[in-house]
Design an enzyme around this catalytic site. Structure first.
Site, PDB file in Angstrom:
ATOM      1  N   ARG A 190      13.392   0.632   3.841  1.00 29.26           N
ATOM      2  CA  ARG A 190      14.192   1.217   4.911  1.00 29.26           C
ATOM      3  C   ARG A 190      15.598   1.446   4.406  1.00 29.26           C
ATOM      4  O   ARG A 190      16.262   0.507   3.964  1.00 29.26           O
ATOM      5  CB  ARG A 190      14.283   0.233   6.097  1.00 29.26           C
ATOM      6  CG  ARG A 190      13.133   0.284   7.011  1.00 29.26           C
ATOM      7  CD  ARG A 190      13.480  -0.186   8.391  1.00 29.26           C
ATOM      8  NE  ARG A 190      14.010  -1.538   8.460  1.00 29.26           N
ATOM      9  CZ  ARG A 190      14.341  -2.128   9.596  1.00 29.26           C
ATOM     10  NH1 ARG A 190      14.202  -1.493  10.738  1.00 29.26           N
ATOM     11  NH2 ARG A 190      14.808  -3.351   9.595  1.00 29.26           N
ATOM     12  N   THR A 215      20.351   4.623   7.608  1.00 28.84           N
ATOM     13  CA  THR A 215      19.647   5.531   8.524  1.00 28.84           C
ATOM     14  C   THR A 215      18.429   4.870   9.166  1.00 28.84           C
ATOM     15  O   THR A 215      17.878   5.383  10.129  1.00 28.84           O
ATOM     16  CB  THR A 215      19.145   6.776   7.760  1.00 28.84           C
ATOM     17  OG1 THR A 215      18.182   6.326   6.788  1.00 28.84           O
ATOM     18  CG2 THR A 215      20.282   7.491   7.055  1.00 28.84           C
ATOM     19  N   ASP A 217      13.627 -11.502   8.797  1.00 23.41           N
ATOM     20  CA  ASP A 217      13.113 -10.550   7.799  1.00 23.41           C
ATOM     21  C   ASP A 217      11.815 -11.110   7.221  1.00 23.41           C
ATOM     22  O   ASP A 217      11.812 -12.135   6.530  1.00 23.41           O
ATOM     23  CB  ASP A 217      14.159 -10.355   6.696  1.00 23.41           C
ATOM     24  CG  ASP A 217      13.725  -9.265   5.717  1.00 23.41           C
ATOM     25  OD1 ASP A 217      14.455  -8.270   5.579  1.00 23.41           O
ATOM     26  OD2 ASP A 217      12.642  -9.418   5.086  1.00 23.41           O
ATOM     27  N   ASP A 227      11.691 -11.537   3.361  1.00 23.79           N
ATOM     28  CA  ASP A 227      12.532 -12.653   2.888  1.00 23.79           C
ATOM     29  C   ASP A 227      11.893 -13.997   3.226  1.00 23.79           C
ATOM     30  O   ASP A 227      11.913 -14.929   2.416  1.00 23.79           O
ATOM     31  CB  ASP A 227      13.923 -12.576   3.518  1.00 23.79           C
ATOM     32  CG  ASP A 227      14.782 -11.504   2.847  1.00 23.79           C
ATOM     33  OD1 ASP A 227      14.418 -11.057   1.741  1.00 23.79           O
ATOM     34  OD2 ASP A 227      15.806 -11.118   3.447  1.00 23.79           O
TER      35      ASP A 227
HETATM   36  N1  URA Z   1      11.544  -5.919   9.383  1.00 19.81           N
HETATM   37  C1  URA Z   1      11.588  -7.270   9.380  1.00 19.81           C
HETATM   38  O1  URA Z   1      11.262  -7.901   8.381  1.00 19.81           O
HETATM   39  N2  URA Z   1      12.003  -7.909  10.493  1.00 19.81           N
HETATM   40  C2  URA Z   1      12.362  -7.252  11.609  1.00 19.81           C
HETATM   41  O2  URA Z   1      12.718  -7.890  12.602  1.00 19.81           O
HETATM   42  C3  URA Z   1      12.308  -5.833  11.597  1.00 19.81           C
HETATM   43  C4  URA Z   1      11.890  -5.206  10.470  1.00 19.81           C
END
Ligand code: URA
Length: 211
Positions: free
Chosen positions: A106, A110, A202, A205
Site C-alpha cells: 500500500r 495514497t 499491522d 508486523d
Molecule cells: N493492514 C493491516 O495490517 N492492519 C490494518 O488494520 C489495516 C491494513
C-alpha cells in the site's frame, strides 16, 4: 449498490482465537500460531461447497463408492506478505492445493496498491482460486489482486480475510460482486491511516515481529 456476498465465521473457537490475536500483549509466536489455526477453520468454511465425485474403493470389508474431491486442484493465492500467514493452516487442510502469490504494497500516502510480484500456477481458469489476506481494510489491494486474477483467466474466486472493515467490504462488493467473502469479523471502521478499528494492528508486523 452491491451488498457484500459475505460469510462471517462466528464459531466460538474462531472468535476465541481472534480475541487473543487482537490483544496487544500477545507475542509474535502466539499470534502466528493462532493465525495458522484460524486459517484452517476459515478454510473449512470456504471449502464447504467443493464438488465431490464417487470413486470405488475397497475397505477391509468390501468394495464401496465413496466421495473424493473432483476437478482441478484448488489454488490459494496469497497477497504478500501478510497473506502468507493464512496459507500454512489452509495447506494443512488442503495439502494438495496449488499456491499463487501476488505482491502488493500500500502506498502510504495514497493507500493505493502497487504490484511488485505475481506468480500463479497453470490453468488458473480451471481452478477455484481462494485469495487470502488477513485484513480487508480499504479493499484496494483485494480489488486489485482479484482484478489481476480475472485478467489471468480465473473465473471462480473466493476471498478470505481475518478482519474486514465496512468500507473495504463496500469497495470490494462494488468491484467484484461475484466473489464471496469469508471473514472472522466485520469491525467498526477504518481510521485515518487506513487501519481497521478496533482491529489487531499491522498484521504483517505482528506476524513477523517487524516494526
Ligand atoms: N493492514 C493491516 O495490517 N492492519 C490494518 O488494520 C489495516 C491494513
Amino acid at each position: 449498490m452491491s451488498e457484500p456476498n459475505l460469510t462471517v465465521v462466528n464459531h466460538p473457537l474462531v472468535q476465541h482465537k481472534l480475541t487473543i490475536m487482537r490483544d496487544v500483549g500477545t507475542p509474535t509466536s502466539t499470534f502466528r500460531q493462532l493465525l495458522r489455526e484460524l486459517s484452517l477453520l476459515l478454510a473449512y468454511e470456504v471449502c464447504r461447497d467443493l464438488e465431490t465425485e464417487l470413486v470405488e474403493i475397497t475397505t477391509p470389508l468390501e468394495k464401496f463408492k465413496a466421495p473424493k474431491l473432483e476437478g482441478k486442484k484448488l489454488c490459494f493465492v496469497s497477497i504478500l506478505r501478510a497473506g502468507n500467514g493464512l496459507l500454512d493452516g489452509m495447506l494443512d487442510l488442503v495439502p494438495s492445493a496449488r499456491v499463487g502469490h501476488i505482491g502488493l504494497y500500500r502506498d502510504p500516502d495514497t493507500l493505493q496498491p502497487v504490484e511488485y510480484y505475481m506468480k500463479l500456477p497453470d490453468k488458473i481458469g480451471d481452478r477455484l482460486c481462494v485469495v487470502v489476506d488477513p485484513m480487508l481494510a480499504t479493499g484496494n489491494s483485494a480489488v486489485a489482486a482479484v482484478e489481476r486474477l480475472k485478467d489471468m483467466g480465473a473465473t471462480r474466486i473466493k476471498f478470505v480475510c481475518l478482519l474486514a472493515a465496512p468500507e473495504g467490504l463496500k469497495v470490494f462488493a462494488e468491484a467484484h460482486p461475484d466473489v464471496p467473502i469469508f471473514t472472522a469479523s466485520v469491525d467498526r471502521e477504518l481510521n485515518d491511516h487506513g487501519y481497521i478499528m478496533p482491529g489487531l494492528g499491522d498484521a504483517g508486523d505482528r506476524l513477523y515481529g517487524t516494526k
